[in-house]
Design a protein around this motif. Structure first.
Motif, PDB file in Angstrom:
ATOM      1  N   ALA A 271       0.835  -1.203   0.000  1.00 17.55           N
ATOM      2  CA  ALA A 271       0.000   0.000   0.000  1.00 17.55           C
ATOM      3  C   ALA A 271       0.870   1.254   0.000  1.00 17.55           C
ATOM      4  CB  ALA A 271      -0.925  -0.002   1.216  1.00 17.55           C
ATOM      5  N   HIS A 272       1.942   1.214   0.780  1.00 19.51           N
ATOM      6  CA  HIS A 272       2.828   2.382   0.878  1.00 19.51           C
ATOM      7  C   HIS A 272       3.805   2.457  -0.285  1.00 19.51           C
ATOM      8  CE1 HIS A 272       5.055   5.616   2.746  1.00 19.51           C
ATOM      9  NE2 HIS A 272       6.171   4.905   2.745  1.00 19.51           N
ATOM     10  N   PHE A 273       4.485   1.346  -0.595  1.00 17.61           N
ATOM     11  CA  PHE A 273       5.596   1.392  -1.538  1.00 17.61           C
ATOM     12  C   PHE A 273       5.222   1.090  -2.991  1.00 17.61           C
ATOM     13  CE2 PHE A 273       8.062   0.859   2.402  1.00 17.61           C
ATOM     14  CZ  PHE A 273       8.947   1.907   2.230  1.00 17.61           C
ATOM     15  N   VAL A 274       4.021   0.610  -3.224  1.00 16.18           N
ATOM     16  CA  VAL A 274       3.604   0.302  -4.592  1.00 16.18           C
ATOM     17  C   VAL A 274       2.411   1.156  -5.016  1.00 16.18           C
ATOM     18  CG1 VAL A 274       2.811  -1.501  -6.181  1.00 16.18           C
ATOM     19  CG2 VAL A 274       4.452  -2.073  -4.355  1.00 16.18           C
ATOM     20  N   LEU A 275       1.402   1.222  -4.137  1.00 19.70           N
ATOM     21  CA  LEU A 275       0.153   1.891  -4.502  1.00 19.70           C
ATOM     22  C   LEU A 275       0.114   3.357  -4.100  1.00 19.70           C
ATOM     23  CD1 LEU A 275      -2.266  -1.003  -3.440  1.00 19.70           C
ATOM     24  CD2 LEU A 275      -1.330  -0.531  -5.725  1.00 19.70           C
ATOM     25  N   GLY A 276       1.018   3.782  -3.242  1.00 14.38           N
ATOM     26  CA  GLY A 276       1.025   5.175  -2.809  1.00 14.38           C
ATOM     27  C   GLY A 276      -0.157   5.534  -1.939  1.00 14.38           C
ATOM     28  N   GLU A 277      -0.682   4.576  -1.208  1.00 15.82           N
ATOM     29  CA  GLU A 277      -1.838   4.830  -0.349  1.00 15.82           C
ATOM     30  C   GLU A 277      -1.390   5.382   1.007  1.00 15.82           C
ATOM     31  OE1 GLU A 277      -4.846   1.422  -2.110  1.00 15.82           O
ATOM     32  OE2 GLU A 277      -3.622   0.931  -0.366  1.00 15.82           O
ATOM     33  N   ASP A 278      -2.306   6.078   1.655  1.00 15.87           N
ATOM     34  CA  ASP A 278      -2.024   6.718   2.934  1.00 15.87           C
ATOM     35  C   ASP A 278      -2.314   5.743   4.068  1.00 15.87           C
ATOM     36  OD1 ASP A 278      -1.694   8.318   5.133  1.00 15.87           O
ATOM     37  OD2 ASP A 278      -3.320   9.712   4.648  1.00 15.87           O
ATOM     38  N   LEU A 279      -1.281   5.285   4.769  1.00 14.31           N
ATOM     39  CA  LEU A 279      -1.466   4.317   5.848  1.00 14.31           C
ATOM     40  C   LEU A 279      -2.087   4.933   7.095  1.00 14.31           C
ATOM     41  CD1 LEU A 279       1.735   2.084   5.639  1.00 14.31           C
ATOM     42  CD2 LEU A 279      -0.562   1.616   4.786  1.00 14.31           C
ATOM     43  N   GLU A 280      -2.263   6.238   7.113  1.00 12.69           N
ATOM     44  CA  GLU A 280      -3.014   6.860   8.208  1.00 12.69           C
ATOM     45  C   GLU A 280      -4.515   6.763   7.977  1.00 12.69           C
ATOM     46  OE1 GLU A 280      -1.865  10.668   9.755  1.00 12.69           O
ATOM     47  OE2 GLU A 280       0.153  10.484   8.932  1.00 12.69           O
ATOM     48  N   ASP A 281      -4.923   6.450   6.762  1.00  9.73           N
ATOM     49  CA  ASP A 281      -6.335   6.383   6.394  1.00  9.73           C
ATOM     50  C   ASP A 281      -6.897   5.031   6.825  1.00  9.73           C
ATOM     51  OD1 ASP A 281      -8.820   6.333   5.218  1.00  9.73           O
ATOM     52  OD2 ASP A 281      -8.134   7.052   3.252  1.00  9.73           O
ATOM     53  N   MET A 282      -7.836   5.038   7.761  1.00  8.34           N
ATOM     54  CA  MET A 282      -8.402   3.790   8.259  1.00  8.34           C
ATOM     55  C   MET A 282      -9.104   3.016   7.155  1.00  8.34           C
ATOM     56  SD  MET A 282      -8.299   2.125  11.061  1.00  8.34           S
ATOM     57  CE  MET A 282      -8.755   0.375  11.044  1.00  8.34           C
ATOM     58  N   ALA A 283      -9.602   3.714   6.153  1.00  8.65           N
ATOM     59  CA  ALA A 283     -10.250   3.026   5.036  1.00  8.65           C
ATOM     60  C   ALA A 283      -9.253   2.161   4.272  1.00  8.65           C
ATOM     61  CB  ALA A 283     -10.912   4.036   4.102  1.00  8.65           C
ATOM     62  N   VAL A 284      -8.009   2.625   4.182  1.00  5.94           N
ATOM     63  CA  VAL A 284      -6.953   1.842   3.523  1.00  5.94           C
ATOM     64  C   VAL A 284      -6.657   0.589   4.334  1.00  5.94           C
ATOM     65  CG1 VAL A 284      -4.500   1.821   2.900  1.00  5.94           C
ATOM     66  CG2 VAL A 284      -5.917   3.816   2.363  1.00  5.94           C
ATOM     67  N   ILE A 285      -6.486   0.751   5.650  1.00 14.66           N
ATOM     68  CA  ILE A 285      -6.236  -0.405   6.517  1.00 14.66           C
ATOM     69  C   ILE A 285      -7.406  -1.378   6.431  1.00 14.66           C
ATOM     70  CG2 ILE A 285      -5.862  -1.140   8.901  1.00 14.66           C
ATOM     71  CD1 ILE A 285      -4.560   1.621   9.388  1.00 14.66           C
ATOM     72  N   ASP A 286      -8.629  -0.855   6.478  1.00 14.81           N
ATOM     73  CA  ASP A 286      -9.823  -1.705   6.414  1.00 14.81           C
ATOM     74  C   ASP A 286      -9.872  -2.523   5.126  1.00 14.81           C
ATOM     75  OD1 ASP A 286     -10.733  -0.911   8.857  1.00 14.81           O
ATOM     76  OD2 ASP A 286     -12.371   0.340   8.108  1.00 14.81           O
ATOM     77  N   ARG A 287      -9.569  -1.870   4.019  1.00 10.11           N
ATOM     78  CA  ARG A 287      -9.660  -2.577   2.734  1.00 10.11           C
ATOM     79  C   ARG A 287      -8.688  -3.749   2.680  1.00 10.11           C
ATOM     80  NH1 ARG A 287      -8.792   1.324  -0.098  1.00 10.11           N
ATOM     81  NH2 ARG A 287      -6.695   1.002  -0.918  1.00 10.11           N
ATOM     82  N   HIS A 288      -7.485  -3.525   3.140  1.00 10.85           N
ATOM     83  CA  HIS A 288      -6.499  -4.609   3.111  1.00 10.85           C
ATOM     84  C   HIS A 288      -6.794  -5.648   4.188  1.00 10.85           C
ATOM     85  CE1 HIS A 288      -4.132  -2.779  -0.017  1.00 10.85           C
ATOM     86  NE2 HIS A 288      -4.175  -1.627   0.632  1.00 10.85           N
TER      87      HIS A 288
ATOM     88  N   LEU B  77     -11.259  -5.702  15.137  1.00  3.42           N
ATOM     89  CA  LEU B  77     -10.084  -4.851  14.937  1.00  3.42           C
ATOM     90  C   LEU B  77     -10.384  -3.421  15.351  1.00  3.42           C
ATOM     91  CD1 LEU B  77      -7.249  -4.201  13.900  1.00  3.42           C
ATOM     92  CD2 LEU B  77      -8.206  -4.066  11.592  1.00  3.42           C
ATOM     93  N   HIS B  78     -11.517  -2.882  14.921  1.00  9.45           N
ATOM     94  CA  HIS B  78     -11.881  -1.514  15.269  1.00  9.45           C
ATOM     95  C   HIS B  78     -12.027  -1.355  16.781  1.00  9.45           C
ATOM     96  CE1 HIS B  78     -13.655  -0.410  11.054  1.00  9.45           C
ATOM     97  NE2 HIS B  78     -12.355  -0.680  11.031  1.00  9.45           N
ATOM     98  N   ALA B  79     -12.621  -2.356  17.437  1.00 13.63           N
ATOM     99  CA  ALA B  79     -12.801  -2.297  18.885  1.00 13.63           C
ATOM    100  C   ALA B  79     -11.438  -2.227  19.583  1.00 13.63           C
ATOM    101  CB  ALA B  79     -13.598  -3.501  19.371  1.00 13.63           C
ATOM    102  N   ALA B  80     -10.479  -3.019  19.090  1.00 18.58           N
ATOM    103  CA  ALA B  80      -9.140  -3.038  19.696  1.00 18.58           C
ATOM    104  C   ALA B  80      -8.410  -1.719  19.482  1.00 18.58           C
ATOM    105  CB  ALA B  80      -8.332  -4.193  19.114  1.00 18.58           C
ATOM    106  N   LEU B  81      -8.619  -1.097  18.327  1.00 18.87           N
ATOM    107  CA  LEU B  81      -8.001   0.202  18.072  1.00 18.87           C
ATOM    108  C   LEU B  81      -8.656   1.286  18.927  1.00 18.87           C
ATOM    109  CD1 LEU B  81      -7.617  -0.033  14.193  1.00 18.87           C
ATOM    110  CD2 LEU B  81      -5.749   0.037  15.863  1.00 18.87           C
TER     111      LEU B  81
END
Length: 208
Positions: free
Chosen positions: A121-138, A149-153
């Motif tokens: 996500a970071h080194f190939v797709l240029g996605e923002d790892l601060e974006d929870m939507a990015v984390i959720d999708r992966h 996962l959301h509850a733990a965060l």
């Protein structure tokens, strides 16, 4: 008989501990070094470690990637079969690392894929790892329970897991990433492939 301790780490004497951060290009290429260790019959436990806590939320511009160090990383990535597109920004990775560490401990069957995808996500797709939507999708593509996962965060338990892995690292002298603990020997920085071949062979010869 081998088991798992309170931090989700194997007590197998052939286990190597590896501390990583998703924004670290040496860690990204270091995936190939882990493959060498695994090929030799070692187990690699991946431990999250925020290498740049000084980066505030919102991230910072990455700046130019010029010079021999970056040329070497690009060559190493190509040789390892890893795509590399330098991202324009460096994010604060704490939430992504906490999410990954929670998955490693609680849903380990999905960890390897999530770990790989967040690097990409970071080194190939240029996605923002601060974006929870990015984390959720992966996480979703890795069959992770997003509600848990959301509850733990939200309740801080995932963040506490990250604090623990960082404390374990500092106990052994880890100050940045990547770092490996092989047979009580701390290896810091991205060493050459041939050296990792030798390190793997040495670790297998060390008495348990």
């Amino acid at each position: 008989m081998n088991g798992i301790d309170q931090w989700g780490l194997s007590d197998n004497p052939r286990t190597v501990l590896h501390w990583y951060d998703f924004l670290c290009p040496f860690c990204y290429v270091g995936q190939q070094r882990n493959a060498i260790l695994i090929r030799h019959g070692l187990q690699v436990d991946e431990l999250a470690f925020q290498a740049h806590p000084d980066i505030a939320l919102g991230g910072i511009p990455a700046g130019p990637r010029n010079g021999p160090m970056y040329a070497t990383l690009e060559r190493e990535a190509k040789e390892a079969g890893l795509r590399l597109h330098w991202p324009a920004r460096l994010p604060n990775t704490r939430q992504a690392l906490a999410a990954a560490e929670w998955v490693r401990r609680n849903q380990p069957s999905g960890f390897s894929q999530l770990h790989r995808e967040l690097f990409e996500a970071h080194f190939v797709l240029g996605e923002d790892l601060e974006d929870m939507a990015v984390i959720d999708r992966h996480a979703r593509s890795s069959d992770i329970d997003l509600i848990a996962l959301h509850a733990a965060l939200e309740n801080g338990s995932a963040a506490n897991f990250l604090i623990e892995t960082e404390m374990i690292g500092r106990k052994y002298g880890v100050q940045g990433t990547p770092a490996w603990l092989l047979g009580q020997r701390l290896i810091t920085g991205l060493r050459p492939t041939a050296e990792f071949e030798r390190l793997a062979e040495y670790t297998l010869q060390v008495p348990n």
